[in-house]
Scaffold this motif. Sequence first.
Motif, PDB file in Angstrom:
ATOM      1  N   GLU A  54       0.828  -1.203   0.000  1.00  8.79           N
ATOM      2  CA  GLU A  54       0.000   0.000   0.000  1.00  8.79           C
ATOM      3  C   GLU A  54       0.872   1.266   0.000  1.00  8.79           C
ATOM      4  O   GLU A  54       0.571   2.228  -0.708  1.00  8.79           O
ATOM      5  CB  GLU A  54      -0.942  -0.018   1.209  1.00  8.79           C
ATOM      6  CG  GLU A  54      -2.212   0.719   0.891  1.00  8.79           C
ATOM      7  CD  GLU A  54      -3.367   0.339   1.801  1.00  8.79           C
ATOM      8  OE1 GLU A  54      -3.760  -0.827   1.794  1.00  8.79           O
ATOM      9  OE2 GLU A  54      -3.844   1.229   2.515  1.00  8.79           O
ATOM     10  N   ALA A  56       3.830   1.492  -1.260  1.00 11.14           N
ATOM     11  CA  ALA A  56       4.422   1.604  -2.607  1.00 11.14           C
ATOM     12  C   ALA A  56       3.456   2.323  -3.538  1.00 11.14           C
ATOM     13  O   ALA A  56       3.823   3.264  -4.248  1.00 11.14           O
ATOM     14  CB  ALA A  56       4.748   0.215  -3.152  1.00 11.14           C
ATOM     15  N   HIS A  95       8.059  -5.376  -0.672  1.00 11.82           N
ATOM     16  CA  HIS A  95       6.767  -6.061  -0.819  1.00 11.82           C
ATOM     17  C   HIS A  95       6.994  -7.413  -1.529  1.00 11.82           C
ATOM     18  O   HIS A  95       6.525  -8.465  -1.086  1.00 11.82           O
ATOM     19  CB  HIS A  95       5.899  -5.119  -1.657  1.00 11.82           C
ATOM     20  CG  HIS A  95       4.547  -5.570  -2.064  1.00 11.82           C
ATOM     21  ND1 HIS A  95       3.524  -5.808  -1.169  1.00 11.82           N
ATOM     22  CD2 HIS A  95       4.008  -5.788  -3.295  1.00 11.82           C
ATOM     23  CE1 HIS A  95       2.429  -6.140  -1.849  1.00 11.82           C
ATOM     24  NE2 HIS A  95       2.704  -6.162  -3.138  1.00 11.82           N
ATOM     25  N   PHE A  96       7.764  -7.358  -2.606  1.00  9.63           N
ATOM     26  CA  PHE A  96       8.055  -8.568  -3.377  1.00  9.63           C
ATOM     27  C   PHE A  96       8.883  -9.551  -2.537  1.00  9.63           C
ATOM     28  O   PHE A  96       8.591 -10.758  -2.502  1.00  9.63           O
ATOM     29  CB  PHE A  96       8.812  -8.166  -4.658  1.00  9.63           C
ATOM     30  CG  PHE A  96       9.395  -9.332  -5.394  1.00  9.63           C
ATOM     31  CD1 PHE A  96       8.570 -10.210  -6.096  1.00  9.63           C
ATOM     32  CD2 PHE A  96      10.759  -9.579  -5.386  1.00  9.63           C
ATOM     33  CE1 PHE A  96       9.103 -11.304  -6.776  1.00  9.63           C
ATOM     34  CE2 PHE A  96      11.298 -10.664  -6.057  1.00  9.63           C
ATOM     35  CZ  PHE A  96      10.466 -11.533  -6.751  1.00  9.63           C
ATOM     36  N   TRP A  99       6.915 -11.260   0.173  1.00 11.92           N
ATOM     37  CA  TRP A  99       6.043 -12.272  -0.442  1.00 11.92           C
ATOM     38  C   TRP A  99       6.848 -13.502  -0.858  1.00 11.92           C
ATOM     39  O   TRP A  99       6.514 -14.635  -0.502  1.00 11.92           O
ATOM     40  CB  TRP A  99       5.326 -11.649  -1.654  1.00 11.92           C
ATOM     41  CG  TRP A  99       4.591 -12.641  -2.490  1.00 11.92           C
ATOM     42  CD1 TRP A  99       3.392 -13.222  -2.198  1.00 11.92           C
ATOM     43  CD2 TRP A  99       5.009 -13.188  -3.743  1.00 11.92           C
ATOM     44  NE1 TRP A  99       3.038 -14.095  -3.198  1.00 11.92           N
ATOM     45  CE2 TRP A  99       4.010 -14.089  -4.157  1.00 11.92           C
ATOM     46  CE3 TRP A  99       6.122 -13.006  -4.563  1.00 11.92           C
ATOM     47  CZ2 TRP A  99       4.101 -14.813  -5.359  1.00 11.92           C
ATOM     48  CZ3 TRP A  99       6.209 -13.710  -5.755  1.00 11.92           C
ATOM     49  CH2 TRP A  99       5.202 -14.604  -6.134  1.00 11.92           C
ATOM     50  N   LEU A 130       9.552  -0.640 -13.074  1.00 12.79           N
ATOM     51  CA  LEU A 130      10.241   0.315 -12.195  1.00 12.79           C
ATOM     52  C   LEU A 130      11.763   0.140 -12.218  1.00 12.79           C
ATOM     53  O   LEU A 130      12.501   1.058 -11.886  1.00 12.79           O
ATOM     54  CB  LEU A 130       9.739   0.157 -10.747  1.00 12.79           C
ATOM     55  CG  LEU A 130       8.290   0.569 -10.514  1.00 12.79           C
ATOM     56  CD1 LEU A 130       7.862   0.232  -9.085  1.00 12.79           C
ATOM     57  CD2 LEU A 130       8.112   2.071 -10.754  1.00 12.79           C
TER      58      LEU A 130
HETATM   59  C1  HEM Z   1       4.066  -1.716  -8.856  1.00  8.54           C
HETATM   60  C2  HEM Z   1       4.166  -2.819  -8.131  1.00  8.54           C
HETATM   61  C3  HEM Z   1       3.216  -3.213  -7.028  1.00  8.54           C
HETATM   62  C4  HEM Z   1       2.354  -2.451  -6.315  1.00  8.54           C
HETATM   63  C5  HEM Z   1       2.104  -0.946  -6.390  1.00  8.54           C
HETATM   64  C6  HEM Z   1       1.662  -3.347  -5.405  1.00  8.54           C
HETATM   65  C7  HEM Z   1       0.687  -2.945  -4.524  1.00  8.54           C
HETATM   66  C8  HEM Z   1      -0.060  -3.801  -3.738  1.00  8.54           C
HETATM   67  C9  HEM Z   1      -1.154  -3.408  -2.889  1.00  8.54           C
HETATM   68  C10 HEM Z   1      -1.662  -1.983  -2.735  1.00  8.54           C
HETATM   69  C11 HEM Z   1      -1.620  -4.505  -2.281  1.00  8.54           C
HETATM   70  C12 HEM Z   1      -2.801  -4.591  -1.314  1.00  8.54           C
HETATM   71  C13 HEM Z   1      -2.375  -4.240   0.083  1.00  8.54           C
HETATM   72  C14 HEM Z   1      -3.542  -4.290   1.032  1.00  8.54           C
HETATM   73  O1  HEM Z   1      -4.217  -5.326   1.099  1.00  8.54           O
HETATM   74  O2  HEM Z   1      -3.767  -3.314   1.720  1.00  8.54           O
HETATM   75  C15 HEM Z   1      -0.819  -5.620  -2.721  1.00  8.54           C
HETATM   76  C16 HEM Z   1      -0.986  -6.917  -2.311  1.00  8.54           C
HETATM   77  C17 HEM Z   1      -0.247  -7.969  -2.775  1.00  8.54           C
HETATM   78  N1  HEM Z   1       0.762  -7.928  -3.718  1.00  8.54           N
HETATM   79 FE1  HEM Z   1       1.442  -6.302  -4.652  1.00  8.54          FE
HETATM   80  N2  HEM Z   1       2.137  -4.624  -5.570  1.00  8.54           N
HETATM   81  C18 HEM Z   1       3.092  -4.572  -6.548  1.00  8.54           C
HETATM   82  C19 HEM Z   1       3.844  -5.622  -7.011  1.00  8.54           C
HETATM   83  C20 HEM Z   1       3.753  -6.895  -6.544  1.00  8.54           C
HETATM   84  C21 HEM Z   1       4.622  -7.984  -6.921  1.00  8.54           C
HETATM   85  C22 HEM Z   1       5.835  -7.830  -7.844  1.00  8.54           C
HETATM   86  C23 HEM Z   1       4.181  -9.090  -6.280  1.00  8.54           C
HETATM   87  C24 HEM Z   1       4.726 -10.466  -6.337  1.00  8.54           C
HETATM   88  C25 HEM Z   1       5.329 -10.959  -7.379  1.00  8.54           C
HETATM   89  C26 HEM Z   1       3.021  -8.715  -5.493  1.00  8.54           C
HETATM   90  C27 HEM Z   1       2.278  -9.566  -4.703  1.00  8.54           C
HETATM   91  C28 HEM Z   1       1.244  -9.198  -3.871  1.00  8.54           C
HETATM   92  C29 HEM Z   1       0.524 -10.097  -3.000  1.00  8.54           C
HETATM   93  C30 HEM Z   1       0.751 -11.583  -2.880  1.00  8.54           C
HETATM   94  C31 HEM Z   1      -0.409  -9.321  -2.312  1.00  8.54           C
HETATM   95  C32 HEM Z   1      -1.377  -9.747  -1.211  1.00  8.54           C
HETATM   96  C33 HEM Z   1      -2.488 -10.550  -1.709  1.00  8.54           C
HETATM   97  C34 HEM Z   1      -3.325 -11.052  -0.536  1.00  8.54           C
HETATM   98  O3  HEM Z   1      -4.034 -10.255   0.077  1.00  8.54           O
HETATM   99  O4  HEM Z   1      -3.196 -12.224  -0.248  1.00  8.54           O
HETATM  100  N3  HEM Z   1       2.801  -7.370  -5.662  1.00  8.54           N
HETATM  101  N4  HEM Z   1       0.112  -5.164  -3.621  1.00  8.54           N
END
Ligand code: HEM
Length: 204
Positions: A54, A56, A95-96, A99, A130
Motif C-alpha cells: 500500500e 508503494a 513487498h516482493f 512475499w 520500475l
Molecule cells: C508496482 C508494483 C506493485 C504495487 C504498487 C503493489 C501494490 C499492492 C497493494 C496496494 C496490495 C494490497 C495491500 C492491502 O491489502 O492493503 C498488494 C498486495 C499484494 N501484492 Fe502487490 N504490488 C506490486 C507488485 C507486486 C509484486 C511484484 C508481487 C509479487 C510478485 C506482489 C504480490 C502481492 C501479493 C501476494 C499481495 C497480497 C495478496 C493477498 O491479500 O493475499 N505485488 N500489492
Amino acid sequence: MSGFVDRINSGARKVPTWVIYLLLALPIPYLFYLGLTGGLGREPIKALEHEYGELALKLLIVGLAITPLRRYFGVTLIKFRRAIGVMAFFYVLAHFLVWAILDVQTFDRVWDDIIKRLYITVGMAGFLCLIPLVATSNNWSVRKLGPKWRKLHRLTYLAVILGGVHYIWLVKGIQLEPLLYMAVILGLLALRLPKNKQPQARRA
Ligand code: HEM
C-alpha cells in the motif's frame, strides 16, 4: 492562496532531499521490526506484505501528483520527485521480497505464481517497469540519455496503472479502496494530458 503556496515552496527549498529519502526509508525497517515483535497482529507476514504494497502504491501516486501540483497550484516539489520514485521502488522491492522469501518461500512456487496467478503477473510487470526507472534515476543517466530519458520515464505511468490494476484484481469482490486508488491514478494521469488548444474565436 498564493501566500500559502509561497510558504510551501520556500519551506520545500530549505529541506534537503536526503531528509526525504531518510523519512521515506524509515518505515521499511520499522514495520519489519513491528512484524518481528508482534506489533502487526497475528499474521505479520501478510500484514507486512500489505503495508509495503500500500505504501508503494501511495508513493507512486504522490510522485504522479507532483507535476499537476505545480501546473495547477504553483506548488513546486519537483526536487523531491526522484526521492519519492526511488523509494516507491524500494517499497515494491520489500513487498516482493516479503512475499517471495517469507510467504511463498520456494523458487518453484514463486515462479508458478508469477506465471499462473494473473494479479501477481500484473504486479510483477509493474515491478519490472520500475527497474529501468530506478537504474536511470541519477544525474549521469539524465545527461547521457538526453531526451530519451523523459521518454523512458513515461514508464512510470504504466507502472502505477499496473500497480492499481493489481490491487483491484487481488481483492475479493468489488471493494471501494482499490477503486478509489485507481480513480485517483486515472485522474492524475488525465491532468497530465496536454491542454487542448483554445478554439479560435469566431469572427463576428
Ligand atoms: C508496482 C508494483 C506493485 C504495487 C504498487 C503493489 C501494490 C499492492 C497493494 C496496494 C496490495 C494490497 C495491500 C492491502 O491489502 O492493503 C498488494 C498486495 C499484494 N501484492 Fe502487490 N504490488 C506490486 C507488485 C507486486 C509484486 C511484484 C508481487 C509479487 C510478485 C506482489 C504480490 C502481492 C501479493 C501476494 C499481495 C497480497 C495478496 C493477498 O491479500 O493475499 N505485488 N500489492
